[in-house]
Design an enzyme around this catalytic site. Structure first.
Site, PDB file in Angstrom:
ATOM      1  N   ASN A  80       0.823  -1.205   0.000  1.00 53.21           N
ATOM      2  CA  ASN A  80       0.000   0.000   0.000  1.00 53.21           C
ATOM      3  C   ASN A  80       0.865   1.266   0.000  1.00 53.21           C
ATOM      4  O   ASN A  80       1.977   1.258  -0.509  1.00 53.21           O
ATOM      5  CB  ASN A  80      -1.051  -0.022   1.112  1.00 53.21           C
ATOM      6  CG  ASN A  80      -2.302   0.726   0.683  1.00 53.21           C
ATOM      7  OD1 ASN A  80      -2.362   1.946   0.760  1.00 53.21           O
ATOM      8  ND2 ASN A  80      -3.282   0.015   0.170  1.00 53.21           N
ATOM      9  N   ARG A  81       0.333   2.376   0.557  1.00 52.29           N
ATOM     10  CA  ARG A  81       0.944   3.681   0.279  1.00 52.29           C
ATOM     11  C   ARG A  81       1.858   4.185   1.390  1.00 52.29           C
ATOM     12  O   ARG A  81       1.570   3.984   2.574  1.00 52.29           O
ATOM     13  CB  ARG A  81      -0.154   4.720   0.018  1.00 52.29           C
ATOM     14  CG  ARG A  81      -0.896   4.417  -1.268  1.00 52.29           C
ATOM     15  CD  ARG A  81      -2.053   5.350  -1.543  1.00 52.29           C
ATOM     16  NE  ARG A  81      -2.651   5.002  -2.833  1.00 52.29           N
ATOM     17  CZ  ARG A  81      -3.519   4.004  -3.007  1.00 52.29           C
ATOM     18  NH1 ARG A  81      -3.925   3.271  -1.983  1.00 52.29           N
ATOM     19  NH2 ARG A  81      -3.986   3.732  -4.217  1.00 52.29           N
ATOM     20  N   HIS A 106       2.776   0.166  -3.160  1.00 54.60           N
ATOM     21  CA  HIS A 106       3.203  -1.232  -3.308  1.00 54.60           C
ATOM     22  C   HIS A 106       4.695  -1.381  -3.622  1.00 54.60           C
ATOM     23  O   HIS A 106       5.102  -2.336  -4.297  1.00 54.60           O
ATOM     24  CB  HIS A 106       2.360  -1.942  -4.369  1.00 54.60           C
ATOM     25  CG  HIS A 106       0.906  -2.067  -4.040  1.00 54.60           C
ATOM     26  ND1 HIS A 106       0.432  -2.230  -2.756  1.00 54.60           N
ATOM     27  CD2 HIS A 106      -0.216  -2.046  -4.837  1.00 54.60           C
ATOM     28  CE1 HIS A 106      -0.899  -2.311  -2.774  1.00 54.60           C
ATOM     29  NE2 HIS A 106      -1.315  -2.188  -4.016  1.00 54.60           N
ATOM     30  N   HIS A 178      -1.854  -9.868  -3.006  1.00 55.12           N
ATOM     31  CA  HIS A 178      -2.841  -9.022  -3.666  1.00 55.12           C
ATOM     32  C   HIS A 178      -3.815  -9.819  -4.533  1.00 55.12           C
ATOM     33  O   HIS A 178      -4.285  -9.329  -5.570  1.00 55.12           O
ATOM     34  CB  HIS A 178      -2.130  -7.964  -4.505  1.00 55.12           C
ATOM     35  CG  HIS A 178      -2.898  -6.692  -4.678  1.00 55.12           C
ATOM     36  ND1 HIS A 178      -4.159  -6.661  -5.218  1.00 55.12           N
ATOM     37  CD2 HIS A 178      -2.595  -5.420  -4.370  1.00 55.12           C
ATOM     38  CE1 HIS A 178      -4.582  -5.413  -5.257  1.00 55.12           C
ATOM     39  NE2 HIS A 178      -3.655  -4.637  -4.739  1.00 55.12           N
ATOM     40  N   SER A 179      -4.144 -11.042  -4.122  1.00 53.39           N
ATOM     41  CA  SER A 179      -5.108 -11.837  -4.904  1.00 53.39           C
ATOM     42  C   SER A 179      -6.467 -11.159  -4.938  1.00 53.39           C
ATOM     43  O   SER A 179      -6.891 -10.536  -3.963  1.00 53.39           O
ATOM     44  CB  SER A 179      -5.260 -13.231  -4.287  1.00 53.39           C
ATOM     45  OG  SER A 179      -4.094 -13.971  -4.511  1.00 53.39           O
ATOM     46  N   TYR A 180      -7.112 -11.315  -6.087  1.00 51.62           N
ATOM     47  CA  TYR A 180      -8.502 -10.879  -6.233  1.00 51.62           C
ATOM     48  C   TYR A 180      -9.357 -12.142  -6.307  1.00 51.62           C
ATOM     49  O   TYR A 180      -9.072 -13.038  -7.098  1.00 51.62           O
ATOM     50  CB  TYR A 180      -8.719 -10.127  -7.549  1.00 51.62           C
ATOM     51  CG  TYR A 180      -8.084  -8.770  -7.624  1.00 51.62           C
ATOM     52  CD1 TYR A 180      -6.719  -8.629  -7.799  1.00 51.62           C
ATOM     53  CD2 TYR A 180      -8.865  -7.617  -7.582  1.00 51.62           C
ATOM     54  CE1 TYR A 180      -6.134  -7.372  -7.915  1.00 51.62           C
ATOM     55  CE2 TYR A 180      -8.293  -6.361  -7.693  1.00 51.62           C
ATOM     56  CZ  TYR A 180      -6.926  -6.254  -7.852  1.00 51.62           C
ATOM     57  OH  TYR A 180      -6.359  -5.013  -7.966  1.00 51.62           O
ATOM     58  N   ASP A 250     -11.943   1.023  -1.015  1.00 43.95           N
ATOM     59  CA  ASP A 250     -10.491   0.832  -1.120  1.00 43.95           C
ATOM     60  C   ASP A 250      -9.889   1.388   0.172  1.00 43.95           C
ATOM     61  O   ASP A 250      -9.185   2.387   0.166  1.00 43.95           O
ATOM     62  CB  ASP A 250      -9.958   1.569  -2.361  1.00 43.95           C
ATOM     63  CG  ASP A 250      -8.480   1.325  -2.573  1.00 43.95           C
ATOM     64  OD1 ASP A 250      -7.910   0.468  -1.873  1.00 43.95           O
ATOM     65  OD2 ASP A 250      -7.894   2.000  -3.438  1.00 43.95           O
ATOM     66  N   GLN A 285      -6.861  -4.451   3.924  1.00 44.28           N
ATOM     67  CA  GLN A 285      -7.319  -3.531   2.890  1.00 44.28           C
ATOM     68  C   GLN A 285      -8.407  -4.218   2.088  1.00 44.28           C
ATOM     69  O   GLN A 285      -8.181  -5.288   1.520  1.00 44.28           O
ATOM     70  CB  GLN A 285      -6.154  -3.167   1.943  1.00 44.28           C
ATOM     71  CG  GLN A 285      -6.482  -2.098   0.925  1.00 44.28           C
ATOM     72  CD  GLN A 285      -6.342  -0.685   1.481  1.00 44.28           C
ATOM     73  OE1 GLN A 285      -5.804  -0.483   2.573  1.00 44.28           O
ATOM     74  NE2 GLN A 285      -6.812   0.299   0.742  1.00 44.28           N
ATOM     75  N   GLU A 312      -6.430  -7.590   1.550  1.00 50.91           N
ATOM     76  CA  GLU A 312      -4.982  -7.612   1.746  1.00 50.91           C
ATOM     77  C   GLU A 312      -4.650  -7.364   3.208  1.00 50.91           C
ATOM     78  O   GLU A 312      -4.854  -6.262   3.711  1.00 50.91           O
ATOM     79  CB  GLU A 312      -4.337  -6.529   0.881  1.00 50.91           C
ATOM     80  CG  GLU A 312      -4.701  -6.595  -0.583  1.00 50.91           C
ATOM     81  CD  GLU A 312      -4.648  -5.211  -1.227  1.00 50.91           C
ATOM     82  OE1 GLU A 312      -3.572  -4.599  -1.245  1.00 50.91           O
ATOM     83  OE2 GLU A 312      -5.697  -4.734  -1.685  1.00 50.91           O
TER      84      GLU A 312
HETATM   85  C1  BGC Z   1      -4.827  -0.226  -3.346  1.00 51.91           C
HETATM   86  C2  BGC Z   1      -5.632   0.372  -4.473  1.00 51.91           C
HETATM   87  C3  BGC Z   1      -4.982   0.038  -5.778  1.00 51.91           C
HETATM   88  C4  BGC Z   1      -4.883  -1.470  -5.870  1.00 51.91           C
HETATM   89  C5  BGC Z   1      -4.210  -1.901  -7.128  1.00 51.91           C
HETATM   90  C6  BGC Z   1      -4.804  -1.695  -3.530  1.00 51.91           C
HETATM   91  O1  BGC Z   1      -4.045  -2.281  -2.512  1.00 51.91           O
HETATM   92  O2  BGC Z   1      -5.354   0.119  -2.095  1.00 51.91           O
HETATM   93  O3  BGC Z   1      -5.718   1.760  -4.328  1.00 51.91           O
HETATM   94  O4  BGC Z   1      -5.717   0.557  -6.848  1.00 51.91           O
HETATM   95  O5  BGC Z   1      -4.174  -1.965  -4.768  1.00 51.91           O
HETATM   96  O6  BGC Z   1      -3.008  -1.251  -7.268  1.00 51.91           O
END
Ligand code: BGC
Length: 349
Positions: A80-81, A106, A178-180, A250, A285, A312
């Site tokens: 994340n950020r 990331h 970061h699996s969806y 998000d 997340q 996440e």
């Molecule tokens: C973030 C999103 C981002 C996504 C894909 C997530 O972990 O919080 O803002 O768009 O990852 O990069």
């Protein structure tokens, strides 16, 4: 239970990417690849016993070399950020790449999800480990960090991901996967009909650039209240400043309790598949796939916006700069050890 190793393909510059399929006695399986230590597929039985691949991803290496959505990706050194793409540790300022607004997201552009990891099947026949050496000042972080990510599949369809690392200097360690997921099957529409529970009384509101403002706000009376199961789409389009900042869900949730515990549960009434998320980390997340884009997915599938969601597990975003949040700092010589479990099952709607 067995692990089958095969060649997944080659990177654009000719390096071989290995795939490992772990299959249990019931026929459920996961496939992980050495490029990015990525979870490439998760095949689990639905209520009728048919296997569905519930993880979004690609069939070839090439799309993973761009992977704009981070499908299945191992994210590191810090997920994340990080605000201003910089932080101060032990009195020294460290600069990272500003790859989103002025911030770092990331640990990219040179994230661990773009590295070729050293993969090895476990002797237990149910796990695969990936090793990575991340040099001192890699991505801008101090300390040489050696980390192993181990994926395992149990006989009762639980996927566990264990991170085990050590650094030779104080650093930041905040890895995630970061699996969806789409429990109807990847490529089968969107996840707004899924029922989601998040075990969190609070979440961390963000500013217009998705940086937490530093507080934990109660979810009660907001669209962020997932304390009891709620369809993802139910409140997603309510007028709400927080949702407008991020284009949909998000946000980081402050998971109740500590130690290894349940953080979330996802359920699809259509397939009957349920997924519990367990974690030992303070946050999770929830990203509803608001900006899914990119090339066709597995089997040529189109993944629409909200075609999958990510849960996440993590230290809170920007926690290295936010004294009010639990710290993601890993001390020199101490063990970084954390585990996330995605446990699958079925239940009646
Ligand atoms: C973030 C999103 C981002 C996504 C894909 C997530 O972990 O919080 O803002 O768009 O990852 O990069």
């Amino acid at each position: 239970m067995s692990v089958r190793e095969f060649t997944f393909g080659k990177t654009g510059d000719g390096r071989e990417v290995a795939a490992f399929e772990i299959k249990n006695a019931g026929g459920a399986s996961i496939t992980v690849i050495s490029y990015g230590a990525i979870l490439q597929s998760v095949l689990v039985p639905d209520a009728g016993g048919a296997l569905r691949d519930v993880a979004l991803g690609y069939d070839a290496v090439e799309p993973y070399e761009a992977n704009p959505n981070y499908f299945g990706a191992t994210i590191g050194r810090s997920g994340n950020r990080i605000a201003g793409a910089a932080f101060t540790l032990n009195g020294k300022r460290y600069q990272l790449a500003a790859n989103e607004n002025d911030n770092n997201l990331h640990s990219c552009p040179d994230g661990y999800n773009f590295r070729l990891w050293d993969g090895k099947a476990g002797e237990d026949g149910l796990s695969v480990s990936f090793r990575l050496h991340s040099a001192d000042m890699d991505q801008g972080f101090p300390g040489a960090f050696d980390v192993t990510v181990t994926y395992a599949l149990s006989e009762d369809n639980a996927v566990s991901i264990t991170y085990d690392g050590i650094s030779d200097a104080d650093t930041v360690a905040n890895m995630t996967n970061h699996s969806y997921f789409n429990l109807k099957g990847a490529g089968c529409g969107d996840i707004y009909d899924h029922f989601l529970t998040i075990c969190a009384d609070g979440y961390t509101p963000v500013d217009a650039k998705s940086i937490p403002v530093g507080t934990v706000a109660p979810v009660e009376g907001t669209p962020f209240d997932f304390r009891t199961a709620k369809q993802v789409g139910r409140d997603a389009d309510l007028p709400c400043e927080q949702l407008s900042f991020t284009g949909g869900y998000d946000h980081n949730f402050a998971v109740n309790g500590e130690g290894m515990r349940q953080a979330a549960e996802l359920f699809s009434a259509e397939s009957g598949i349920v997924m519990k998320v367990l974690s030992d980390l303070p946050g999770i997340q929830f990203y509803a796939g608001n900006f899914l884009s990119g090339p066709a997915g597995k089997g040529g599938a189109a993944y629409p916006v909200h075609g999958g969601l990510a849960l996440e597990t993590q230290y809170y975003p920007n926690s290295v700069n936010e004294p009010a949040f639990a710290s993601p700092v890993l001390k020199a010589g101490e063990r970084y050890f954390t585990r996330t479990v995605y446990a699958f099952g079925v239940k009646a709607g």
